[in-house]
Design a protein around this motif. Structure first.
Motif, short mmCIF file in Angstrom:
data_model
loop_
_atom_site.label_atom_id
_atom_site.label_comp_id
_atom_site.label_asym_id
_atom_site.label_seq_id
_atom_site.Cartn_x
_atom_site.Cartn_y
_atom_site.Cartn_z
N ASP A 41 0.94 -1.15 0.04
CA ASP A 41 -0.05 -0.23 0.03
C ASP A 41 0.91 1.41 0.06
OD1 ASP A 41 -2.42 -1.51 -0.19
OD2 ASP A 41 -2.52 -1.27 2.01
N ILE A 42 1.81 1.22 0.55
CA ILE A 42 3.00 2.26 0.73
C ILE A 42 3.40 2.60 -0.59
CG2 ILE A 42 5.15 3.33 1.69
CD1 ILE A 42 4.22 1.84 4.15
N LEU A 43 3.97 1.49 -1.28
CA LEU A 43 4.47 1.48 -2.75
C LEU A 43 3.54 1.76 -3.78
CD1 LEU A 43 7.27 -1.13 -2.29
CD2 LEU A 43 7.77 1.12 -2.27
N ARG A 44 2.46 1.38 -3.62
CA ARG A 44 1.23 1.54 -4.79
C ARG A 44 1.40 3.12 -5.36
NH1 ARG A 44 -2.79 -0.64 -2.61
NH2 ARG A 44 -1.98 -2.74 -3.57
N PRO A 45 1.38 4.27 -4.62
CA PRO A 45 1.50 5.51 -5.28
C PRO A 45 2.59 5.95 -6.12
CG PRO A 45 0.75 5.59 -3.16
CD PRO A 45 1.16 4.19 -3.17
N ALA A 46 3.59 5.26 -5.89
CA ALA A 46 4.91 5.51 -6.63
C ALA A 46 5.34 4.36 -7.48
CB ALA A 46 5.69 5.55 -5.77
N SER A 47 4.26 3.38 -7.76
CA SER A 47 4.50 2.21 -8.77
C SER A 47 4.96 2.69 -9.98
CB SER A 47 3.26 1.36 -8.68
OG SER A 47 2.21 1.87 -9.33
N ARG A 48 4.29 3.91 -10.70
CA ARG A 48 4.62 4.27 -11.93
C ARG A 48 5.88 4.92 -12.07
NH1 ARG A 48 1.88 6.83 -16.73
NH2 ARG A 48 3.13 8.38 -17.53
N GLN A 49 6.46 5.45 -11.01
CA GLN A 49 7.95 5.97 -10.94
C GLN A 49 8.83 4.70 -10.64
OE1 GLN A 49 5.20 7.51 -9.37
NE2 GLN A 49 5.12 9.61 -10.27
N ILE A 50 8.77 3.85 -10.04
CA ILE A 50 9.30 2.62 -9.97
C ILE A 50 9.53 1.88 -11.19
CG2 ILE A 50 9.46 0.49 -8.94
CD1 ILE A 50 8.04 1.67 -6.31
N ILE A 51 8.46 2.04 -12.08
CA ILE A 51 8.31 1.30 -13.35
C ILE A 51 9.25 2.08 -14.26
CG2 ILE A 51 7.21 0.47 -15.40
CD1 ILE A 51 5.04 -0.33 -13.36
N MET A 52 9.10 3.59 -14.20
CA MET A 52 9.95 4.29 -15.15
C MET A 52 11.12 4.43 -14.69
SD MET A 52 7.40 7.71 -15.15
CE MET A 52 8.93 8.67 -15.44
N ALA A 53 11.90 3.92 -13.43
CA ALA A 53 13.14 4.07 -13.15
C ALA A 53 13.65 2.44 -13.48
CB ALA A 53 13.38 4.10 -11.49
N PHE A 54 13.01 1.55 -13.52
CA PHE A 54 13.33 0.14 -14.00
C PHE A 54 13.63 0.13 -15.60
CE2 PHE A 54 12.35 -1.73 -9.72
CZ PHE A 54 13.57 -2.29 -9.77
N CYS A 55 12.71 0.89 -16.18
CA CYS A 55 12.99 0.98 -17.57
C CYS A 55 14.31 1.99 -18.06
CB CYS A 55 11.74 1.40 -18.14
SG CYS A 55 10.34 0.64 -18.09
N PHE A 56 14.55 2.88 -17.16
CA PHE A 56 15.57 3.75 -17.52
C PHE A 56 16.83 2.69 -17.26
CE2 PHE A 56 18.94 6.81 -15.84
CZ PHE A 56 19.12 7.51 -17.06
N VAL A 57 16.73 2.09 -16.03
CA VAL A 57 18.11 1.38 -15.80
C VAL A 57 18.30 0.29 -16.59
CG1 VAL A 57 19.00 -0.15 -13.96
CG2 VAL A 57 18.19 2.04 -13.14
N SER A 58 17.07 -0.40 -17.28
CA SER A 58 17.52 -1.55 -18.02
C SER A 58 17.93 -0.93 -19.39
CB SER A 58 15.92 -1.92 -18.48
OG SER A 58 15.43 -2.71 -17.46
N MET A 59 17.37 -0.01 -19.94
CA MET A 59 18.18 0.90 -21.02
C MET A 59 19.54 0.98 -20.75
SD MET A 59 15.47 3.35 -22.95
CE MET A 59 14.71 4.05 -21.32
N LEU A 60 19.86 1.51 -19.51
CA LEU A 60 21.53 1.74 -19.52
C LEU A 60 22.03 0.48 -19.42
CD1 LEU A 60 21.43 4.40 -16.36
CD2 LEU A 60 22.03 4.87 -18.95
N LEU A 61 21.52 -0.59 -19.02
CA LEU A 61 21.95 -1.95 -19.07
C LEU A 61 22.36 -2.28 -20.12
CD1 LEU A 61 23.12 -4.01 -16.84
CD2 LEU A 61 20.66 -5.02 -16.89
N LEU A 62 21.31 -2.19 -21.06
CA LEU A 62 21.43 -2.26 -22.54
C LEU A 62 22.59 -1.75 -23.31
CD1 LEU A 62 17.69 -3.00 -23.65
CD2 LEU A 62 19.47 -4.66 -23.69
N PHE A 63 22.71 -0.62 -22.89
CA PHE A 63 23.96 0.22 -23.39
C PHE A 63 25.10 -0.33 -22.89
CE2 PHE A 63 20.66 3.36 -24.65
CZ PHE A 63 21.12 3.70 -25.80
N ALA A 64 25.07 -0.76 -21.61
CA ALA A 64 26.47 -1.30 -21.03
C ALA A 64 26.90 -2.49 -21.83
CB ALA A 64 26.47 -1.45 -19.39
N TRP A 65 26.01 -3.45 -22.00
CA TRP A 65 26.11 -4.73 -22.88
C TRP A 65 26.58 -4.26 -24.14
CZ3 TRP A 65 27.22 -9.41 -20.90
CH2 TRP A 65 26.61 -9.67 -19.65
N GLY A 66 25.87 -3.39 -24.82
CA GLY A 66 26.35 -2.90 -26.23
C GLY A 66 27.73 -2.37 -26.31
N TRP A 67 27.96 -1.47 -25.24
CA TRP A 67 29.37 -1.12 -25.08
C TRP A 67 30.59 -2.14 -25.12
CZ3 TRP A 67 31.57 3.13 -26.90
CH2 TRP A 67 32.98 3.33 -26.59
#
Length: 158
Positions: free
Chosen positions: A57-83
């Motif tokens: 219940d505490i994390l539910r209001p911030a779930s959209r921001q959490i998902i956005m952060a994971f997407c951003f970190v996943s993109m950085l991770l893909l760039f690290a593997w590509g590099w």
């Protein structure tokens, strides 16, 4: 194959089939009030307030921001593997050291994602409902569950 192992496999398969298709050994009694049409009702049970539910219940209001952060970190991770792949292709030989940092990042992101999923997706997350005129937390349940109540379907909101 040993007989005990074969019995275990058959028993597990039988239990999964019985659970998936709702097979029961004993007949169940219906807790329906007289005169209630079965097509217009849902069964609900009171939801338990556990610490997992409170964390979710505490994390539910911030779930959209959490998902956005994971997407951003996943993109950085893909760039690290590509590099790392680019560095190996540029040198025209395999150097394993280039993959150490992306691999550590991958493990960290994976386990962080697993912890966040466990914290936010409680067992009652998808069954939780609200009942018009009834205070408290409710979850959808089966008619044979302990504490099941029959309510009109039009009074239940997700």
């Amino acid at each position: 194959m040993k007989p005990l192992m074969m019995f275990s496999i058959v028993a597990v398969a039988g239990i999964i089939l019985a659970a998936a298709f709702g097979l029961r050994v004993l007949p169940m009694s219906s807790p329906l009030p007289a005169g209630m049409n079965t097509a217009d009702i849902l069964f609900v049970c009171p939801a338990e307030n556990q610490s997992w539910v409170q964390i979710a219940d505490i994390l539910r209001p911030a779930s959209r921001q959490i998902i956005m952060a994971f997407c951003f970190v996943s993109m950085l991770l893909l760039f690290a593997w590509g590099w790392a792949l680019y560095q190996n292709l540029l040198k025209d030989k395999f150097v394993g050291d280039a993959y150490k940092k992306p691999w550590k990042m991958t493990k960290a992101v994976f386990w962080l994602a697993m912890v966040m999923i466990l914290l936010t997706m409680t067992p009652n997350h998808f069954r939780r409902v609200q009942i018009s005129g009834a205070p408290g937390n409710w979850v959808l349940c089966e008619e044979s569950d302990l504490g099941a109540r029959a309510v009109r379907a039009n009074a239940v909101r997700p």
